[in-house]
Design a protein around this motif. Structure first.
Motif, mmCIF file in Angstrom:
data_model
loop_
_atom_site.group_PDB
_atom_site.id
_atom_site.type_symbol
_atom_site.label_atom_id
_atom_site.label_comp_id
_atom_site.label_asym_id
_atom_site.label_seq_id
_atom_site.Cartn_x
_atom_site.Cartn_y
_atom_site.Cartn_z
ATOM 1 N N GLN A 1 0.821 -1.208 0.000
ATOM 2 C CA GLN A 1 0.000 0.000 0.000
ATOM 3 C C GLN A 1 0.857 1.260 0.000
ATOM 4 O OE1 GLN A 1 -2.927 -0.059 3.113
ATOM 5 N NE2 GLN A 1 -4.162 -1.638 2.120
ATOM 6 N N ILE A 2 1.982 1.224 0.700
ATOM 7 C CA ILE A 2 2.885 2.394 0.690
ATOM 8 C C ILE A 2 3.410 2.626 -0.720
ATOM 9 C CG2 ILE A 2 5.128 3.245 1.479
ATOM 10 C CD1 ILE A 2 4.515 1.906 4.184
ATOM 11 N N ARG A 3 3.822 1.552 -1.392
ATOM 12 C CA ARG A 3 4.323 1.686 -2.769
ATOM 13 C C ARG A 3 3.244 2.220 -3.713
ATOM 14 N NH1 ARG A 3 6.630 -3.607 -1.756
ATOM 15 N NH2 ARG A 3 8.902 -3.480 -1.484
ATOM 16 N N VAL B 1 11.694 3.978 -3.274
ATOM 17 C CA VAL B 1 12.182 2.661 -2.862
ATOM 18 C C VAL B 1 11.599 2.311 -1.500
ATOM 19 C CG1 VAL B 1 14.221 1.226 -2.446
ATOM 20 C CG2 VAL B 1 14.367 3.094 -4.085
ATOM 21 N N VAL B 2 11.201 1.056 -1.327
ATOM 22 C CA VAL B 2 10.802 0.525 -0.028
ATOM 23 C C VAL B 2 11.636 -0.724 0.227
ATOM 24 C CG1 VAL B 2 8.940 -0.408 1.376
ATOM 25 C CG2 VAL B 2 8.452 1.419 -0.261
ATOM 26 N N VAL B 3 12.468 -0.688 1.262
ATOM 27 C CA VAL B 3 13.400 -1.788 1.546
ATOM 28 C C VAL B 3 13.071 -2.381 2.912
ATOM 29 C CG1 VAL B 3 15.811 -2.461 1.803
ATOM 30 C CG2 VAL B 3 15.193 -0.679 0.173
ATOM 31 N N PRO B 4 12.382 -3.539 2.955
ATOM 32 C CA PRO B 4 12.085 -4.175 4.243
ATOM 33 C C PRO B 4 13.256 -5.027 4.728
ATOM 34 C CG PRO B 4 11.057 -5.418 2.494
ATOM 35 C CD PRO B 4 11.765 -4.263 1.836
ATOM 36 N N SER B 5 13.268 -5.319 6.016
ATOM 37 C CA SER B 5 14.305 -6.187 6.576
ATOM 38 C C SER B 5 13.746 -6.891 7.801
ATOM 39 C CB SER B 5 15.562 -5.393 6.941
ATOM 40 O OG SER B 5 15.257 -4.411 7.907
ATOM 41 N N ARG B 6 14.443 -7.978 8.198
ATOM 42 C CA ARG B 6 14.057 -8.716 9.395
ATOM 43 C C ARG B 6 15.273 -8.836 10.309
ATOM 44 N NH1 ARG B 6 10.917 -14.058 8.546
ATOM 45 N NH2 ARG B 6 9.998 -13.390 10.506
ATOM 46 N N ILE B 7 15.011 -8.923 11.612
ATOM 47 C CA ILE B 7 16.102 -8.927 12.594
ATOM 48 C C ILE B 7 15.872 -10.050 13.598
ATOM 49 C CG2 ILE B 7 17.346 -7.587 14.337
ATOM 50 C CD1 ILE B 7 16.291 -5.057 12.969
ATOM 51 N N LEU B 8 16.902 -10.875 13.799
ATOM 52 C CA LEU B 8 16.878 -11.922 14.819
ATOM 53 C C LEU B 8 17.981 -11.661 15.816
ATOM 54 C CD1 LEU B 8 15.855 -13.333 12.038
ATOM 55 C CD2 LEU B 8 16.321 -15.464 13.233
ATOM 56 N N SER B 9 17.743 -11.981 17.064
ATOM 57 C CA SER B 9 18.782 -11.898 18.095
ATOM 58 C C SER B 9 19.283 -13.302 18.383
ATOM 59 C CB SER B 9 18.230 -11.252 19.374
ATOM 60 O OG SER B 9 17.849 -9.919 19.135
ATOM 61 N N GLU B 10 20.508 -13.610 17.972
ATOM 62 C CA GLU B 10 21.081 -14.950 18.137
ATOM 63 C C GLU B 10 22.581 -14.838 18.406
ATOM 64 O OE1 GLU B 10 19.503 -17.688 18.330
ATOM 65 O OE2 GLU B 10 17.522 -17.198 17.506
ATOM 66 N N ASN B 11 23.158 -15.941 18.876
ATOM 67 C CA ASN B 11 24.610 -16.015 19.055
ATOM 68 C C ASN B 11 25.279 -16.316 17.715
ATOM 69 O OD1 ASN B 11 24.674 -15.501 21.807
ATOM 70 N ND2 ASN B 11 24.329 -17.649 22.331
ATOM 71 N N ILE B 12 26.367 -15.603 17.457
ATOM 72 C CA ILE B 12 27.171 -15.828 16.251
ATOM 73 C C ILE B 12 28.449 -16.529 16.692
ATOM 74 C CG2 ILE B 12 28.249 -14.762 14.239
ATOM 75 C CD1 ILE B 12 26.473 -12.289 14.803
ATOM 76 N N TRP B 13 28.752 -17.693 16.078
ATOM 77 C CA TRP B 13 29.886 -18.520 16.499
ATOM 78 C C TRP B 13 30.965 -18.572 15.427
ATOM 79 C CZ3 TRP B 13 30.446 -21.098 21.197
ATOM 80 C CH2 TRP B 13 29.335 -21.095 22.033
ATOM 81 N N TYR B 14 32.218 -18.524 15.897
ATOM 82 C CA TYR B 14 33.359 -18.887 15.062
ATOM 83 C C TYR B 14 34.280 -19.750 15.918
ATOM 84 C CZ TYR B 14 37.683 -18.758 12.430
ATOM 85 O OH TYR B 14 38.820 -19.138 11.754
#
Length: 438
Positions: free
Chosen positions: A110-112, A120-133
């Motif tokens: 609807q915004i577009r 431009v409309v750029v959506p994103s998603r965010i997760l909170s997790e541990n990053i391992w190396y």
């Protein structure tokens, strides 16, 4: 010579020896009453220090706000999903044990389609997790974003590269770390080309991106300066994690369904940003019955920051003005006392041929020396305060080259303004009565 005789200030300029004798006499008079002179100059010191510190802290706040707005983008409008307050969930959500909230595909479409001027409309998603190396891990955020994310957020890739449209379409397990995550996971080696692990999935590191500056008005759930971040293709995140997230909470778990955590909307014309933001607010309020979204308009935040700076400057300016006023009154007080103490000296000078203007100039030079010394000490204190504030409080300060000079000139003019009355009083004394004074 007749012109010089009529104008003692011109005579001082023309005769360096005469000027030096007058200055030396003033310095001797001030030095004879060191403690009294210092206490008198304290008001000027505090006033000048306040002016310098006020300008430095105000400029620092303005610079910080400008930098934050530059990172967020003056043409951007940012929408964020916000977990609604307890009790706002529907009965269907309560029965299913899944909390559904935030930005939706319908909102983006609807915004577009309905908001003019949106490029431009750029959506994103965010997760909170541990990053391992290997055996090292960091608690961070996994951002599912599009390849245009660096351009939209004005963030540079400082090593390697960002992922491409091809990798996005192929849903490849690739990622880009920010500086904070890279520094914690790879303190002694180069991260590019290696792989990190998140919940059993491995991602190849393509590059390193600069950290994001702390967001103006940001709250929990958004990316902040000290947060470790890992950007992966949006399609990869959706393919691996889906729309529903499960989180452990106090021995149990909760499930959340969020289509998009954030959306960046670019408006073609910066002058139309606020009107388009109001249109988006109306649209979102119509689509969402609960308060599960938030809008951030960098241009509005900049104006708020500027208003805050103006209020801050007025408050500190008032404090500086009061301090300078007190200092000026103190200078007038000590010069009036000095006139009384030196009545016989004034009578002797008048008897030896000194004009009233000569007496005025002598006492004005003393007040300028006193206020100028206070101004120099005030500048030193004023420059030290921003340095200490930046070091201990972490607040950005900017000392402009002209601000110490301006503060010093203010102190000199304060001395002149409050020294004129005592000087004229000394010059108007009757020479005969002054010689009789004990």
């Amino acid at each position: 010579m007749s012109l010089l005789a009529r104008h003692p200030i011109l005579r001082l300029v023309a005769s360096p020896q005469h000027l030096w004798r007058t200055v030396s006499l003033g310095m001797k008079s001030i030095w004879l009453n060191k403690l009294r002179s210092f206490l008198t100059a304290l008001g000027v010191i505090f006033g000048v220090a306040s002016v310098v510190a006020m300008l430095a802290i105000g400029e620092g706040a303005s610079h910080e706000a400008q930098e934050q707005i530059r990172r967020l983008g003056s043409q951007n409008i940012i929408l964020e999903s916000v977990k609604p307050p307890d009790g706002q969930g529907s009965s269907a959500e309560a029965r299913s044990m899944v909390l559904e909230y935030g930005l939706t595909t319908r909102d983006m479409q609807q915004i577009r389609q309905t908001v003019p001027g949106v490029s431009v409309v750029v959506p994103s998603r965010i997760l909170s997790e541990n990053i391992w190396y290997l055996d090292r891990s960091v608690d961070g955020q996994i951002l599912g974003v599009l390849p245009v994310y660096p351009e939209m957020r004005n963030r540079r890739v400082i090593q390697g590269r960002f992922f491409s449209d091809l990798e996005m379409n192929e849903k490849l397990p690739v990622c880009v770390l920010n500086q904070s995550a890279a520094a914690k996971l790879f303190p002694l080696s180069t991260p590019t080309g290696k792989s990190v692990r998140v919940k059993g999935y491995y991602y190849k590191i393509l590059g390193i991106m600069e950290d994001e500056g702390q967001r103006v008005g940001g709250e929990g759930g958004s990316s902040n300066a000290a947060t470790s971040q890992m950007m992966i293709p949006f399609s990869t995140l959706m393919d691996q994690y889906g729309e529903t997230f499960f989180r452990m909470r106090s021995g149990g778990f909760e499930a959340e369904k969020v289509e998009f955590h954030e959306a960046i909307i670019r408006v073609d014309d910066v002058n139309m940003v606020e009107s388009r933001a109001n249109a988006i607010r109306h649209l979102m309020a119509k689509n969402h019955k609960k308060e599960d979204w938030r809008i951030i308009v960098p241009v509005e935040l900049l104006r708020q920051a500027e208003r805050t700076k103006q209020i801050f400057s007025i408050v500190l300016g008032s404090i500086a003005a009061i301090s300078l006023l007190v200092g000026g009154i103190g200078i007038m007080n000590i010069m009036l006392a000095s006139v009384t103490e030196r009545t016989r000296e004034i009578g002797i000078r008048r008897a030896m041929g000194a004009r009233q203007a000569d007496i005025v100039v002598q006492f004005l030079i003393e007040t300028v020396l006193l206020s100028g010394a206070g101004g120099v000490m005030g500048v030193i204190v004023g420059v030290s305060i921003p340095i200490a504030v930046e070091h201990f409080a972490g607040v950005t300060t900017v000392v402009k080259v002209w601000s110490p000079a301006l503060a010093f000139l203010i102190s000199v003019f304060t001395g002149i303004a409050f020294g004129i009355y005592p000087a004229r009083r000394a010059a108007q004394m009757n020479p005969v009565e002054a010689l009789r004074h004990e």
